[in-house]
Design an enzyme around this catalytic site. Sequence first.
Site, short mmCIF file in Angstrom:
data_model
loop_
_atom_site.label_atom_id
_atom_site.label_comp_id
_atom_site.label_asym_id
_atom_site.label_seq_id
_atom_site.Cartn_x
_atom_site.Cartn_y
_atom_site.Cartn_z
N CYS A 1 0.84 -1.18 0.00
CA CYS A 1 0.00 0.00 0.00
C CYS A 1 0.88 1.24 0.00
O CYS A 1 2.06 1.19 0.32
CB CYS A 1 -0.90 0.01 1.23
SG CYS A 1 -1.87 -1.49 1.44
N ARG B 1 3.23 0.35 -7.01
CA ARG B 1 3.29 -0.64 -5.94
C ARG B 1 2.12 -1.62 -6.00
O ARG B 1 2.15 -2.66 -5.35
CB ARG B 1 3.31 0.07 -4.58
CG ARG B 1 4.52 0.95 -4.37
CD ARG B 1 4.36 1.84 -3.15
NE ARG B 1 4.43 1.10 -1.92
CZ ARG B 1 5.55 0.89 -1.22
NH1 ARG B 1 6.69 1.38 -1.67
NH2 ARG B 1 5.54 0.23 -0.09
N TRP C 1 -4.01 -2.04 -0.97
CA TRP C 1 -4.01 -3.40 -1.54
C TRP C 1 -4.59 -4.30 -0.47
O TRP C 1 -4.06 -4.41 0.63
CB TRP C 1 -2.60 -3.82 -1.89
CG TRP C 1 -2.48 -5.07 -2.71
CD1 TRP C 1 -2.62 -5.19 -4.06
CD2 TRP C 1 -2.17 -6.39 -2.22
NE1 TRP C 1 -2.42 -6.49 -4.45
CE2 TRP C 1 -2.15 -7.25 -3.35
CE3 TRP C 1 -1.93 -6.92 -0.97
CZ2 TRP C 1 -1.88 -8.60 -3.23
CZ3 TRP C 1 -1.68 -8.27 -0.85
CH2 TRP C 1 -1.65 -9.11 -1.98
N ASN D 1 -0.22 1.48 6.57
CA ASN D 1 0.34 0.31 5.89
C ASN D 1 0.75 -0.70 6.94
O ASN D 1 1.29 -0.32 7.98
CB ASN D 1 1.58 0.69 5.07
CG ASN D 1 1.24 1.48 3.84
OD1 ASN D 1 0.07 1.67 3.51
ND2 ASN D 1 2.26 1.96 3.16
N GLY D 2 0.55 -1.98 6.67
CA GLY D 2 0.98 -3.01 7.59
C GLY D 2 -0.16 -3.91 8.01
O GLY D 2 -1.23 -3.92 7.42
N GLU E 1 12.23 -18.58 -13.69
CA GLU E 1 11.97 -17.15 -13.80
C GLU E 1 11.15 -16.84 -15.05
O GLU E 1 10.25 -15.99 -15.02
CB GLU E 1 13.29 -16.38 -13.83
CG GLU E 1 13.17 -14.88 -14.05
CD GLU E 1 12.35 -14.16 -12.99
OE1 GLU E 1 12.01 -12.98 -13.22
OE2 GLU E 1 12.04 -14.77 -11.94
N LYS F 1 7.44 -14.93 -15.06
CA LYS F 1 7.17 -13.70 -15.81
C LYS F 1 5.95 -13.86 -16.71
O LYS F 1 5.11 -12.97 -16.80
CB LYS F 1 8.39 -13.33 -16.67
CG LYS F 1 9.49 -12.64 -15.92
CD LYS F 1 9.05 -11.27 -15.43
CE LYS F 1 9.88 -10.81 -14.25
NZ LYS F 1 9.63 -11.51 -12.99
N GLU G 1 2.65 -14.01 -14.48
CA GLU G 1 2.27 -12.86 -13.68
C GLU G 1 1.82 -11.67 -14.52
O GLU G 1 1.06 -10.84 -14.03
CB GLU G 1 3.40 -12.45 -12.73
CG GLU G 1 4.64 -11.86 -13.36
CD GLU G 1 5.70 -11.53 -12.30
OE1 GLU G 1 5.34 -11.26 -11.14
OE2 GLU G 1 6.90 -11.52 -12.66
N HIS H 1 8.80 -37.82 -15.92
CA HIS H 1 8.26 -38.24 -14.63
C HIS H 1 6.92 -37.59 -14.31
O HIS H 1 6.54 -37.46 -13.15
CB HIS H 1 9.27 -37.93 -13.52
CG HIS H 1 10.56 -38.67 -13.67
ND1 HIS H 1 10.66 -40.02 -13.41
CD2 HIS H 1 11.78 -38.27 -14.08
CE1 HIS H 1 11.92 -40.41 -13.64
NE2 HIS H 1 12.61 -39.37 -14.05
N LYS I 1 3.95 -4.34 -5.95
CA LYS I 1 5.39 -4.26 -6.17
C LYS I 1 6.17 -4.67 -4.93
O LYS I 1 7.18 -5.36 -5.00
CB LYS I 1 5.77 -2.83 -6.57
CG LYS I 1 7.26 -2.65 -6.91
CD LYS I 1 7.66 -3.48 -8.11
CE LYS I 1 9.08 -3.22 -8.53
NZ LYS I 1 9.50 -4.14 -9.61
#
Length: 628
Positions: A2, A27, A78, A104-105, A501, A505, A508, A524, A623
């Site tokens: 946030c 963010r 958020w 925030n938190g 990675e 990408k 997301e 397998h 973010k």
Amino acid sequence: MCGIVGYTGFSQAKNVLIDGLKRLEYRGYDSAGIALERQSASAMELDVHRRVGKVAGLESELEHVDTSSTCGIGHTRWATHGRPSVANAHPHTSCDGRIAVVHNGIIENFAELREELERRGHRFTSDTDTEVFAHLIEEAYEGRPADPATGEPAQPGSHDLMAAVREATTHVVGAYGLAALCADEPGVIAVARKDSPIIIGRGENGSYVASDVIAVIDATRDVVVLEDGQFARLTPEGITYTDAEGAAIEPAITHIDWDIDMAEKGGYPDFMLKEIHEQPRVVRDTLVGRMIGGELDIDELGLTYEELNLIDRVYVIACGTSYHAGLIAKNLIEMWARIPCEVEAASEFRYRNPIITPSTLVVAVSQSGETADTLAAIRDARIKGAKVFGITNVVGSPVARESDGVIYTKANKEIAVASTKSFIGQVVSLTLLSLLLAQVKGKLTTGQVRMLFRELGDTAEQIQWIFDTQAEAVHEAALACKDAHSALFVGRGMGAAIAHEGALKLKEISYLHAEAYAAGEMKHGPIALIDPGFPVIAVTTKSPTYDKTVSNLKECEARGAKIIVVATEGDEDIKHIADHVIYIPPVRDAFCPITATVPLQLLAREVAIMRDCDVDQPRNLAKSVTVE
């Protein structure tokens, strides 16, 4: 995640707040709001405006709002406690509407606090934990009524906003970055911080608070990074700082020297592409000054060579993209320094009982330097006696402050939620650390370290070559993926780490499901996924495992997969089984992650654009993850 911004001064607060919130959009958020002081006919009041969606929508709503206010606070939320809604958006207010807070938190004991406050007559209008703060501050300011359940007598109020905020924090368990207004104290913003970033700045036109310096960089470049347990009182005339007991303190001032242009697109269609193209500079900047007198030099290491030589176990702790950088570091540390290395998801590390001794090195990797899980893991490791080293992009961040030493990745501000240039900076930094450990342990000679350092620097030009020559190949490969429902990324050795990675990408930012496997694991289970046209993206560069990877791809080809490979320039044989080839320049296998990751970043972005996705702000993501 946030975002907080606040201003009190001599300019129109509304404009300052909206501009700051726009800067914080990178963010990630689901709603936004502001609280402004407003002088009515009889008294000062607070006007609160909240909206689900983008800041632009809030800005439109505020077009006809009185612009004379010179004090206010704003927030981008958020969702953690409570779904995205107007009622759950910040700022939150006290029962009488005369106190407003942004936060925030996470308040871990909010349920108990809410029950107590409701018992004493407080009315809650949201599902958030933050609203608890508004009512706690109200009680501390106005006075606490008697508690009918406990028999606790009424208590008088302080009628001092700063004192009320300090009192409120004593009841809270958890993390907070907090800014509060009170209609009875015009022009005053009270600020508190514990485990959630807060910066304070003073400019020509007033005083500023924010969760990220980018929100106030136009106003000032000299800021105070508030420490845990510190408080600040902002007025138009100045700022005072106190500790938890209310005693005055003199904080350290940090000068910000990066350019605001870093936060602008610079002619690119989106921040993600801009930041991908900044990666050659990131490589160069991260390496500047690291080779002195023919030897590696990390002067901010915080550990002596004697202490490093005693290290017999390394843990790399990280989340998300940073975790994949750790997978690469594991290969390098074990290959060069011959030290056992484990990579741990920071969110899991603290909940088991890892083997840690004074000769253990814990390397904490975090782009923002404020990732809650990583910070908690650092603190746990330090309690158990480990040496802690940080890899982060943010000077003065919590990870940097709580580590024995740190390497800054020199990526500067990264706006797009999906990390690209920060990842490359992390890989380069971890490569430096791996070389240093090998140098100290005597596993590599001085000549070998110099040679490897020079080749590491060459990757900057190799990345640029990819930009200059492979755009069409990336585009064609993206066309083959855009209508798929799922994709598989494979590789062996270093290629397997890169595959993880690449898969992250793609999913997301394009919302296309993707999985990554070591190519040898295909038979397998994962090979059951493959049917005609199924995309298989492989890192198939020239390496000791090249032939094995090709063999695995032939199994996919036989089942009708659409095969896309990242291969070494000059490899013509790979075209016999691949439908699409994206080339990278020849590079030592140890440095392949730096170059081979770039085509996968570009591929993910192309697919996302073809699927009409927002590549800079993908849904549901933030973010910086500052809560567990």
